[in-house]
Design a protein around this motif. Structure first.
Motif, short mmCIF file in Angstrom:
data_model
loop_
_atom_site.label_atom_id
_atom_site.label_comp_id
_atom_site.label_asym_id
_atom_site.label_seq_id
_atom_site.Cartn_x
_atom_site.Cartn_y
_atom_site.Cartn_z
N MET A 41 0.84 -1.18 0.00
CA MET A 41 0.00 0.00 0.00
C MET A 41 0.88 1.24 0.00
SD MET A 41 -2.90 -1.35 2.59
CE MET A 41 -3.66 -2.93 2.25
N LEU A 42 1.91 1.13 -0.79
CA LEU A 42 2.87 2.20 -0.92
C LEU A 42 2.97 2.61 -2.37
CD1 LEU A 42 5.48 0.38 1.26
CD2 LEU A 42 4.18 2.36 1.97
N TRP A 54 -9.00 2.98 6.35
CA TRP A 54 -7.58 3.31 6.16
C TRP A 54 -7.04 2.69 4.87
CZ3 TRP A 54 -8.84 5.59 10.56
CH2 TRP A 54 -8.00 6.57 11.06
N THR A 106 -5.21 4.78 1.92
CA THR A 106 -3.84 4.52 1.46
C THR A 106 -3.81 4.12 -0.01
OG1 THR A 106 -1.75 3.51 2.11
CG2 THR A 106 -3.65 2.06 2.06
N GLY A 130 -1.89 6.13 -2.89
CA GLY A 130 -0.95 5.41 -3.73
C GLY A 130 -1.23 5.63 -5.20
N TRP A 154 2.82 10.06 4.41
CA TRP A 154 1.45 9.74 4.82
C TRP A 154 1.01 8.41 4.23
CZ3 TRP A 154 -1.50 15.01 3.89
CH2 TRP A 154 -1.12 15.89 4.90
N HIS A 155 1.39 8.18 3.00
CA HIS A 155 1.01 6.92 2.35
C HIS A 155 1.64 5.73 3.05
CE1 HIS A 155 -0.29 4.17 -0.61
NE2 HIS A 155 0.86 4.06 -1.27
N ARG A 156 2.89 5.87 3.44
CA ARG A 156 3.56 4.77 4.15
C ARG A 156 2.94 4.55 5.52
NH1 ARG A 156 8.13 7.63 2.40
NH2 ARG A 156 8.64 8.18 4.55
N THR A 157 2.65 5.63 6.24
CA THR A 157 2.10 5.46 7.59
C THR A 157 0.67 4.93 7.54
OG1 THR A 157 1.44 7.81 7.64
CG2 THR A 157 3.58 7.23 8.60
N THR A 158 -0.12 5.36 6.56
CA THR A 158 -1.47 4.81 6.45
C THR A 158 -1.41 3.32 6.11
OG1 THR A 158 -1.57 5.59 4.16
CG2 THR A 158 -2.63 6.96 5.84
N SER A 159 -0.39 2.92 5.35
CA SER A 159 -0.22 1.50 5.05
C SER A 159 0.07 0.71 6.30
CB SER A 159 0.93 1.33 4.04
OG SER A 159 1.22 -0.02 3.83
N THR A 168 -3.03 0.51 8.44
CA THR A 168 -4.00 -0.44 7.88
C THR A 168 -3.65 -1.87 8.28
OG1 THR A 168 -4.42 0.99 5.97
CG2 THR A 168 -5.00 -1.33 5.74
#
Length: 329
Positions: free
Chosen positions: A1-2, A93, A97, A101, A122-127, A130
């Motif tokens: 999810m990155l 979440w 993400t 992405g 943000w994308h990495r942390t939401t991944s 999740t």
């Protein structure tokens, strides 16, 4: 999810990416520290969803109670409700993400606020959030199963809870025979696909990028699991319609990502068709992917517009068996 590409890797040869000094590399430890505020927000959202689900059970308005009337005692089945709450937060979440992405991996829209570095973080942390929410969803389901199997010894209760929740194909009752393995598949794909980002300097950016494309499969499995097993959306009512509607922007962004890729090698050109050889199968596969994504968008529109979304009619006589009752009970 990155994201498939990040600002520090775009355009760099794979060997240079492998040999880049560790000082300029994003690490899992760094992102775990950055994820703490977001994790707090996820816990707060989960708590709010739990309170809402609990209140609806107590009032008798819950669709879960309509499916399983014995669960009208929210105080007894609070772990099941908490599992539901974690599941809905995980899906929210995951939606966020995946949207990030898709926005970041293609040609970045001019209207998107924030710097690429901030959005990628943000994308990495939401991944990561999740993945944690998905695991908590499964863990609380297992805890409810352990509480439920009162006639078994503790060791056997723990095994049943673990096996039914985490071993594919073990759960043997009702819709869960299909829905639970689908959810397990989403969890077991999400973890390695998400964490591979942090070792891409070892496996190579190109290898990581190819594997990372399967993240969309994780999201599809998550939504499928919810539609099949989420008792709150079993019936053809507005919660199910909203869930279908939320998939439209994901599908549209996927089409845009495929038709306007950031990487030149992924674009459909006449040269790619005319060269033949190895490029022709790839050109054909990419063209088929674009057609399939467009068909998904049209299918989603048809589902929402027609109301034929797989929702069930509320039964005149509601069942009284548990969702995880042993066979023959």
């Amino acid at each position: 999810m990155l994201p498939e590409t990040t600002s520090d890797d775009e355009g760099m040869p794979e060997q240079l990416t492998r040999d880049r000094p560790a000082a300029g590399r994003v690490t899992l430890r760094t992102d775990l520290r950055a994820v703490l505020p977001e994790a707090g927000a996820a816990v707060a959202v989960t708590a709010a969803v739990f309170v809402l689900l609990y209140a609806r059970v107590e009032s008798g308005d819950s669709a879960t109670v309509a499916v399983m009337p014995f669960m009208a005692d929210a105080g007894t089945y609070w772990m099941y409700l908490l599992s539901q709450a974690f599941g809905w937060s995980a899906l929210l979440w995951a939606w966020g993400t995946v949207m990030l992405g898709l926005l970041l991996s293609g040609q970045r829209p001019a209207w998107l606020p924030g710097s690429p570095q901030v959005l990628e973080r943000w994308h990495r942390t939401t991944s990561l959030t999740t993945m944690a929410l998905m695991f908590a969803h499964a863990l609380m389901f297992a805890a409810e199963l352990v509480r439920y199997e009162v006639e078994l010894a503790w060791a056997e209760r723990l095994w049943v809870g673990f096996a039914d929740s985490f071993v594919p194909g073990w759960y043997d009752s009702g819709t869960g025979q299909i829905a639970i393995p689908i959810g397990q598949g989403a969890l077991y794909l999400a973890v390695p696909l998400g964490l591979l980002f942090y070792v891409r300097h070892r496996i190579g950016a190109n290898t990581w990028r190819r594997l990372h494309r399967f993240v969309i499969v994780v999201y599809v499995l998550s939504v499928w699991h919810t539609l099949l097993y989420g008792t709150n959306v079993w019936y053809g009512e507005w919660p199910r319609t909203v869930l279908w509607l939320l998939q439209l922007p994901v599908a549209v962004l996927l089409v845009l990502r495929l038709t306007r890729p950031a990487r030149r090698a992924e674009r459909l050109t006449r040269a790619g068709w005319g060269q033949g050889g190895r490029s022709l199968p790839r050109w054909t596969l990419r063209a088929a992917g674009r057609v399939a994504a467009g068909a998904v968008v049209l299918g989603l529109i048809a589902v929402v517009a027609s109301g034929h979304d797989g929702g069930r009619e509320r039964p005149a006589v509601t069942p009284s068996t548990a969702p995880h009752a042993p066979e023959g009970e």
